[in-house]
Design a protein around this motif. Sequence first.
Motif, PDB file in Angstrom:
ATOM      1  N   ASP A  30       0.862  -1.141  -0.244  1.00 48.88           N
ATOM      2  CA  ASP A  30       0.004  -0.007  -0.120  1.00 48.88           C
ATOM      3  C   ASP A  30       0.844   1.142   0.054  1.00 48.88           C
ATOM      4  O   ASP A  30       1.786   1.407   0.948  1.00 48.88           O
ATOM      5  CB  ASP A  30      -0.825   0.151   1.272  1.00 48.88           C
ATOM      6  N   TYR A  31       0.753   2.189  -1.154  1.00 44.53           N
ATOM      7  CA  TYR A  31       1.558   3.269  -1.158  1.00 44.53           C
ATOM      8  C   TYR A  31       0.793   4.207  -0.347  1.00 44.53           C
ATOM      9  O   TYR A  31      -0.373   4.825  -1.124  1.00 44.53           O
ATOM     10  CB  TYR A  31       1.896   3.536  -2.622  1.00 44.53           C
ATOM     11  N   ILE A  32       1.380   4.904   0.509  1.00 41.17           N
ATOM     12  CA  ILE A  32       0.738   6.020   1.054  1.00 41.17           C
ATOM     13  C   ILE A  32       1.687   7.230   0.905  1.00 41.17           C
ATOM     14  O   ILE A  32       2.796   7.239   0.754  1.00 41.17           O
ATOM     15  CB  ILE A  32       0.313   5.912   2.597  1.00 41.17           C
ATOM     16  N   PRO A  34       2.985  11.200   2.218  1.00 44.40           N
ATOM     17  CA  PRO A  34       3.322  11.787   3.676  1.00 44.40           C
ATOM     18  C   PRO A  34       2.119  12.284   4.435  1.00 44.40           C
ATOM     19  O   PRO A  34       2.042  12.121   5.789  1.00 44.40           O
ATOM     20  CB  PRO A  34       4.400  12.716   3.244  1.00 44.40           C
ATOM     21  N   ASP A  35       1.247  13.047   3.847  1.00 42.14           N
ATOM     22  CA  ASP A  35       0.200  13.425   4.558  1.00 42.14           C
ATOM     23  C   ASP A  35      -0.886  12.239   5.092  1.00 42.14           C
ATOM     24  O   ASP A  35      -1.148  12.372   6.144  1.00 42.14           O
ATOM     25  CB  ASP A  35      -0.977  14.103   3.539  1.00 42.14           C
ATOM     26  N   GLU A  36      -1.166  11.205   4.376  1.00 39.92           N
ATOM     27  CA  GLU A  36      -1.691  10.074   4.929  1.00 39.92           C
ATOM     28  C   GLU A  36      -0.854   9.497   6.005  1.00 39.92           C
ATOM     29  O   GLU A  36      -1.649   9.081   7.206  1.00 39.92           O
ATOM     30  CB  GLU A  36      -2.211   8.933   3.736  1.00 39.92           C
ATOM     31  N   GLU A  37       0.305   9.341   6.120  1.00 43.55           N
ATOM     32  CA  GLU A  37       1.180   8.933   7.137  1.00 43.55           C
ATOM     33  C   GLU A  37       1.066   9.909   8.205  1.00 43.55           C
ATOM     34  O   GLU A  37       1.021   9.201   9.418  1.00 43.55           O
ATOM     35  CB  GLU A  37       2.571   8.836   6.454  1.00 43.55           C
ATOM     36  N   GLN A  38       1.035  10.967   8.097  1.00 44.97           N
ATOM     37  CA  GLN A  38       0.825  12.049   9.417  1.00 44.97           C
ATOM     38  C   GLN A  38      -0.283  11.778  10.275  1.00 44.97           C
ATOM     39  O   GLN A  38      -0.573  11.726  11.194  1.00 44.97           O
ATOM     40  CB  GLN A  38       1.143  13.279   8.997  1.00 44.97           C
ATOM     41  N   GLN A  39      -1.316  11.629   9.189  1.00 40.75           N
ATOM     42  CA  GLN A  39      -2.700  11.408   9.615  1.00 40.75           C
ATOM     43  C   GLN A  39      -2.908  10.046  10.435  1.00 40.75           C
ATOM     44  O   GLN A  39      -3.537   9.943  11.598  1.00 40.75           O
ATOM     45  CB  GLN A  39      -3.876  11.636   8.726  1.00 40.75           C
ATOM     46  N   ALA A  40      -2.289   9.017   9.921  1.00 41.12           N
ATOM     47  CA  ALA A  40      -2.244   7.716  10.713  1.00 41.12           C
ATOM     48  C   ALA A  40      -1.525   8.068  12.084  1.00 41.12           C
ATOM     49  O   ALA A  40      -1.918   7.377  13.123  1.00 41.12           O
ATOM     50  CB  ALA A  40      -1.681   6.638   9.859  1.00 41.12           C
TER      51      ALA A  40
END
Length: 52
Positions: A30-32, A34-40
Amino acid sequence: MKTILLLITIVFSSMAVSSCTNDESDTEFDYINPDEEQQATQVVDTVQEQPN
């Protein structure tokens, strides 16, 4: 007799090795961005801060 048993062993072991391949064309990564990583990480931090 030993030769026949050796050939049978080689055949079965080659079948076992060849059946263990993953021939699926779809990748499981699953390629995410940086914004999605920060939200997670924010969600994880929020869950850890809640008292039991």
